[in-house]
Design a protein around this motif. Structure first.
Motif, PDB file in Angstrom:
ATOM      1  N   GLU A 136       0.856  -1.182   0.000  1.00 48.38           N
ATOM      2  CA  GLU A 136       0.000   0.000   0.000  1.00 48.38           C
ATOM      3  C   GLU A 136       0.892   1.232   0.000  1.00 48.38           C
ATOM      4  N   ARG A 177      -1.645   3.544  -5.937  1.00 39.97           N
ATOM      5  CA  ARG A 177      -1.843   3.332  -4.494  1.00 39.97           C
ATOM      6  C   ARG A 177      -1.523   1.914  -4.029  1.00 39.97           C
ATOM      7  N   PHE A 178      -1.543   0.944  -4.926  1.00 36.93           N
ATOM      8  CA  PHE A 178      -1.309  -0.442  -4.515  1.00 36.93           C
ATOM      9  C   PHE A 178      -0.524  -1.208  -5.567  1.00 36.93           C
ATOM     10  N   LEU A 232      -9.170  -5.698  -5.572  1.00 32.83           N
ATOM     11  CA  LEU A 232      -8.425  -4.975  -4.552  1.00 32.83           C
ATOM     12  C   LEU A 232      -8.908  -3.525  -4.460  1.00 32.83           C
ATOM     13  N   LYS A 240     -10.497  -1.419  -1.128  1.00 34.80           N
ATOM     14  CA  LYS A 240      -9.794  -0.266  -0.563  1.00 34.80           C
ATOM     15  C   LYS A 240     -10.338   1.070  -1.069  1.00 34.80           C
ATOM     16  N   SER A 241     -11.412   1.059  -1.836  1.00 30.57           N
ATOM     17  CA  SER A 241     -12.077   2.276  -2.305  1.00 30.57           C
ATOM     18  C   SER A 241     -11.138   3.187  -3.093  1.00 30.57           C
ATOM     19  N   LEU A 249      -4.107  -8.027   3.093  1.00 31.82           N
ATOM     20  CA  LEU A 249      -4.387  -6.682   3.596  1.00 31.82           C
ATOM     21  C   LEU A 249      -4.386  -6.633   5.120  1.00 31.82           C
TER      22      LEU A 249
END
Length: 407
Positions: free
Chosen positions: A38, A73-74, A101, A105-106, A137
């Protein structure tokens, strides 16, 4: 088999980056095979990928997402399955991995980069992968670098990681990275997989330049078996959590310190890959000196480093220096004057002016090639350029590992 010490650095956390690891059962049950990074908002990301025309589905998707979003972001990495040679379904599976994913995680799917490594030509076991995402996560932490290094391994016998710090304007800047790779290694961009991060602040325009320059000085200087993987990927992340000034140009005073440190971390990882090359019992540097151009130097270095005859001789500790001359002579060099070529094994001159050195003895050569670490120096005497390539020997164990790879 592996040569010398493995990872020796403590893997230091990078502010603004966490890693989570899970056993998803993608190929084998009970082993770590799913890793998620992350990345904090405001970070910048650079990446380079394989030039293999059969590039894997996650490589294609990662390229698209990097082009579509400057706010990655990921990262999600699976082992046990390369998702390469899988056509439309492979692409759909890589996209679906990002979608799942992202939904949890929005974030937008384009803010997720997927990576895979393992067997080529098999479809991802999506149920296992998707079910493993929440478990990975749940373990997100800043000090999970070692677990992540273990989670991206395939035929590797040991985890690979490196960390360095330096001071700038009373600020401590950290660079940490991990990599995996043991076979199918002649990157032509990076290695099988490598993930490096720093807490420095780097502009979006410059992060890619740093990535490319550091890769060319490290991962693009190694070969185990001359084969470029379908999945090669190297990512550099700058989280910007350091209070040092933002690096926004190559003229910035901080640029050269940061580039030097990133290069050193990547070179350490590249060397660890060679030391853990499949079946490796030797760590070999092939250095070409006094070449006319960088391309010429690398052509000669790789011609030797990729030669099965040279590599098998090194495996047997056989100082058969004629194989070095053969490889130099077949390299793509315009009008090479062999009468000017000198070759050294360690500090022993074996060839001078294109022929056996007058003082050379077989005993001297044998003493060098019996070592675990060997340096071959080739002087072309036609310019001022020097380049090094690192490789391993070619052993019976390499054949066994790859003969049994899918067993």
């Amino acid at each position: 088999m592996a040569v010398g010490l493995g990872m020796t650095d403590e893997l230091l956390p990078i502010a603004g980056l966490t890693a989570g690891v899970a056993c998803a059962g993608i190929k084998h049950s009970g082993r770590r095979d799913l890793v998620i990074f992350e990345i904090s908002p405001g970070s910048t990301v650079g990446a380079v990928f394989t030039k293999n025309a059969f590039c894997a589905a996650p490589v294609e998707v990662s390229k698209r997402h990097l082009a579509a979003s400057e706010a990655i972001r990921f990262l999600i990495i699976n082992t046990g399955n390369a998702n390469a040679g899988t056509g439309r379904q492979g692409l759909d599976d890589a996209v679906e991995t990002c979608n799942r994913l992202a939904a949890i995680k929005s974030v937008e799917p384009e803010q997720v980069l997927p990576f895979s490594t393992g067997v080529i030509g098999e479809y991802l076991p999506m149920t296992a992968l998707v079910n493993g995402i929440p478990n990975a996560l749940a373990t997100l932490a800043g000090d999970n670098w070692l677990d992540a290094a273990q989670g991206i391994m395939t035929t590797d016998t040991r985890a690979k990681g490196a960390s360095q710090q330096f001071e700038y304007s009373d600020e401590t800047i950290t660079v940490t990275g991990i990599a995996k790779g043991s076979g199918m290694i002649k990157p032509n961009m990076a290695t099988m997989l490598a993930f490096v991060a720093t807490d420095a602040r780097v502009s979006a325009a410059l992060i890619q330049k740093i990535t490319e320059q550091a890769v060319n000085a490290s991962f693009n200087r190694i070969t185990v078996d001359s084969d470029t993987s379908t999945n090669d990927s190297c990512v550099l992340i700058a989280t910007g959590r350091s209070n040092a000034p933002v690096v926004d140009s190559e003229e910035h005073p901080l640029f050269r310190y940061l580039l030097k440190t990133v290069k050193e971390v990547m070179l350490s990882l590249a060397h660890q890959i060679i030391r853990d090359g499949e079946g490796a019992s030797k760590f070999i540097e092939v250095k070409v000196e006094s070449a006319a151009t960088v391309t010429e130097a690398l052509n000669v270095a790789y011609s030797v480093a990729d030669s099965p005859l040279f590599k098998t001789a090194m495996s047997a500790s056989d100082a058969n220096w004629g194989r070095i001359l053969m490889a130099v002579g077949k390299a793509d060099v315009d009008a090479l004057d062999v009468s000017k070529v000198h070759v050294f094994l360690g500090d022993v001159c074996i060839v001078e002016n294109g022929q056996r050195a007058s003082a050379y003895t077989e005993v001297q050569g044998a003493a060098v090639v019996e070592r675990d670490e060997i340096k071959v120096t080739i002087q072309l005497n036609r310019g001022e350029v020097s380049e090094s390539v690192w490789t391993s020997d070619l052993s019976h164990e390499y054949v066994r590992i790859n003969a049994e790879y899918r067993s």
